[in-house]
Design a protein around this motif. Sequence first.
Motif, mmCIF file in Angstrom:
data_model
loop_
_atom_site.group_PDB
_atom_site.id
_atom_site.type_symbol
_atom_site.label_atom_id
_atom_site.label_comp_id
_atom_site.label_asym_id
_atom_site.label_seq_id
_atom_site.Cartn_x
_atom_site.Cartn_y
_atom_site.Cartn_z
ATOM 1 N N VAL C 469 0.799 -1.224 0.000
ATOM 2 C CA VAL C 469 0.000 0.000 0.000
ATOM 3 C C VAL C 469 0.835 1.278 0.000
ATOM 4 O O VAL C 469 0.578 2.182 -0.794
ATOM 5 C CB VAL C 469 -0.980 0.002 1.198
ATOM 6 N N PRO C 470 1.835 1.404 0.901
ATOM 7 C CA PRO C 470 2.528 2.696 0.976
ATOM 8 C C PRO C 470 3.219 3.097 -0.318
ATOM 9 O O PRO C 470 3.186 4.261 -0.706
ATOM 10 C CB PRO C 470 3.549 2.493 2.102
ATOM 11 N N VAL C 473 0.331 3.546 -3.443
ATOM 12 C CA VAL C 473 -0.469 4.769 -3.362
ATOM 13 C C VAL C 473 0.387 5.969 -2.957
ATOM 14 O O VAL C 473 0.215 7.067 -3.469
ATOM 15 C CB VAL C 473 -1.625 4.599 -2.350
ATOM 16 N N GLY C 474 1.321 5.733 -2.038
ATOM 17 C CA GLY C 474 2.132 6.832 -1.520
ATOM 18 C C GLY C 474 2.934 7.551 -2.585
ATOM 19 O O GLY C 474 3.036 8.777 -2.579
ATOM 20 N N VAL C 505 6.098 6.470 3.889
ATOM 21 C CA VAL C 505 6.487 5.588 2.783
ATOM 22 C C VAL C 505 7.875 5.001 3.026
ATOM 23 O O VAL C 505 8.131 3.830 2.761
ATOM 24 C CB VAL C 505 6.428 6.351 1.440
ATOM 25 N N SER C 509 7.332 0.817 3.593
ATOM 26 C CA SER C 509 7.345 0.099 2.313
ATOM 27 C C SER C 509 8.024 -1.252 2.430
ATOM 28 O O SER C 509 8.903 -1.457 3.257
ATOM 29 C CB SER C 509 8.058 0.918 1.241
#
Lengths: 176, 239, 557
Positions: C469-470, C473-474, C505, C509
């Motif tokens: 996710v990080p 989208v980040g 992030v 990550s």
Amino acid sequence: MSTQPTKKVSVATVWLDGCSGCHMSLLDIDERIIELASVADIVYSPIVDTKIFPEQVDLTIVEGSVSSEADLEKIKKIREHTRLLISMGDCAITGNVPSLRNPFGTEKVLQHIYLRNAPSEVVPRILPRVLPIHQVVKVDAVIPGCPPSADVLYFALTELVAGRMPDLSDITRFGK
Amino acid sequence: MTVSERVKTLVIDGRDVSARESSTVLEAAQEEGIFIPTMCRLEGLSNVGACRLCLVEVKGSNKLLPACVTRIEEGMEITTHSERLDRYRRTLLEFMFAEGNHICSVCVANGHCELQSMAQKLGMDHVRVPYVSPRRKVDASHHRFTLDPNRCILCTRCVRVCDEVEGAHTWDIMGRGITSHIISDLNEPWGEATSCTSCGKCVQVCPTGALIEKGNSVAESVKHPGFLPYLKRARGQHE
Amino acid sequence: MTHQIVQALTSEDLPKIAEAERAAAEDFDHTLRVCVAAGCLSQHSDQIVQGLEHQIHESGLKRCRVKGVGCMGLCSAGPLVSVRPDGMLYQNVTPEDTSDIVKSLDSEPVQRLACSTDRPFFTQQTKVVLENSGEIDPERLEDYLAVGGYQQLSHVLTDLVPTQVVDQISRSGLRGRGGAGYPTGLKWGTVAKAGGPQKYVICNADEGDPGAFMDRSVLESDPHRVLEGMAIAAYAVGASEGYIYIRAEYPLAIKRLQTAIRQAERAKLLGSSILGTAFNLHIHIRLGAGAFVCGEETALIASIEGKRGQPRPRPPFPAASGLWHAPTLINNVETYANIAPIIANGPEWFAGIGTERSKGTKVFALAGKIVNTGLIEVPMGTSLRTIINDIGEGIPDGHLFKAVQTGGPSGGCIPAAHLDTSVDYESLTSLGSIMGSGGMIVMDEYSCMVDVARYFMEFCMSESCGKCVPCRVGTAEMYELLSRIVQGRASDEDMTLLQELCETVKYTSLCGLGQSAPNPVLSTIKYFENEYRAHIADHVCPAGQCQFEAVAQEVQL
């Protein structure tokens, strides 16, 4: 506790792009609104008479998302004139239902609602050209004016009711 | 679980904890009743460590470790909650919400959604990052189910359950990065995916309203993923 | 010219062939070396080779030969032609110049094409990895043998046991040249000690950093050097299968590697029973498919296995469980290219170059606003000032140095105040950058540092694998915020949010791509925060680069 009468908190409520459901829900507090009125003054709201947002409000509760330039202007003005600003309801916090249009872009959305998807229950299909009535159906008499004056209309009506075709050329014209 | 497995001891949130040596930090914590948030993990499926919600702090390292895939080690000192971890977890949830088009009020999974519940549980009540608002088309071609990718958080539970438990591997991911999305077979409409057995396991394990049964209205979609560990035990398989 | 080798070689053959090649070279009064690596080739250096051969034939010169060689380093002056023993180097050569060059052979050199070699670019480098680049024909095994090629492999197989090889590499202090700088000997030792019926060696030739072309040049110019290094490594760790994972965007390097592997196998320098010993190593080439993330070792392994190129959590590390769950050694091209010289000259020699903790040399690709764009190799510990001002000959058009980006999208930029920094792993990290694989992008006063951060973030966003996710989208969120700043439609809150996202992030990550994606942002904010503030508050780009007029300023979200 102080024995001085405390000043009432001024409260404003606003709805931007919302369905007003949050306001309805607020009104569902029913008789508790009387209690509330003893400590709070609703100084601006769609449900009271004030037309102009006051100079300084303590607490403003806003329903609805920012969807138009008018919403944008309003909310900036409100932020400047209120101490506390509270977002009420999912539309105000996440965009919610109004934001369903975001992935498509305004052009596509407008086209879809007013052109491609019309006629629908609430939105009729518009015609390619605007037409006067007599170019569509037989018309028996015309009353020019924008609007025709009350006197002209009274005269025309009384003549028609009496079974005569009114002659209006002296008393009205286009644009009068 | 073999009887001859050794037991190790570690410290989680200041508490002395013992667990089998093959346990992960998450399993050890759960046995102690210590909550660590997870999303991509589901008991019965392999762990991928993708959502990053389960990251924990370990003494002696400045790296955060994903509890769901990290094996315990003797003498480890783990912290599962801190101001920093809570902040990161809320941001990760914000990312998940911002990435798709999550409109809870009109969703069939409203009230029965793991994403929604996790946001409430971790105190995420608004999204500060810009919404991506991607254009994602719904696939309603299957006769029993619907895929609405607007609600997909790419947890890949569907991919894993279909591959590891049903054995059909109908679902997989296409594209990379922010354009990643779930596809059925060779990017065909779900209704035409010949490998699909219509078993519905993917629907049951999906944490949101992305994979749903047809015929449900708003807030009516309730999932029952509990069948999974039961099924594995019945098949004689273990975690 | 000696014949092509088609029979299996033994250890005794190697020095004999080398001697024969050197003797054969005496037959020529002039050798014209033309660079046929990708850069010069794009400017038709193959036609220069043909043109020179034709002119030599026409002129009847008998003791004259033309060699297509690899990269000579000064790419900005290419196509390059060197004439020896005359000692002339010609620059910006075109196919039309070939008759002048041939005519000049026994008389006056062609002055208009002359490239001075009496300058730091040619005198201040230390060539270890690149020592054969620009000297030998990369498509001829005999050329490699002539400079002692495969004699180290022979020595290792005949005279050393695997642990002795690992020990030599450990004592040399060699650290992984792919960017992480992990001690190579330690990695080899870990794989060597791992058990199991099968082990693998992998060469990471994915080289995805924008502006980096060190590995490409080595593979195009001296492929056998890398193969020999892999073979020595395989012997040391107990592997019998090897893979070179090379990005598909390097067709020339791929072709030269395929030729080199074929030549080596035919001569029994690779394959089964190498040099008549019991050691086997089969090397296979695998092509990348356009994903930067496949330069990350676990994603690379997944790609070779035929799966989606996505990293997986580590531990376990590839040394314990890698390709098909077997112990796997994975090293960068440049790391392997250092092995043969270390064995040849001894670990103490290597440890004598460089600094206390960063031994040996490093190849750098100089690009951007620099006079001498090209490939260089210097000892670790050389200062940035020496590299940029002396070897690179500074900034063109009289502009001023502003910053140098090292480490690509995972690295940071270093401003003028730190030009005297020694280039080694620790010093660069302490400044907020990393050594990286060797890309060095120089910037002048007209480079907008916010735009540099935006550029690298766009790269990370589009190369993110999407698993966690990080990063997925980040990077997209940070790119949006950086775009707002560059377009003059950002607020102070956007800046604060950007910094917070950088932290999230970086620490959450799953792999290095996401973990280091914030580095260019953090680094440019650290040294050039004023540029960010000017964009946000004043809608001014101090470098004069960003356009603000086209922005819809009314829509201030």
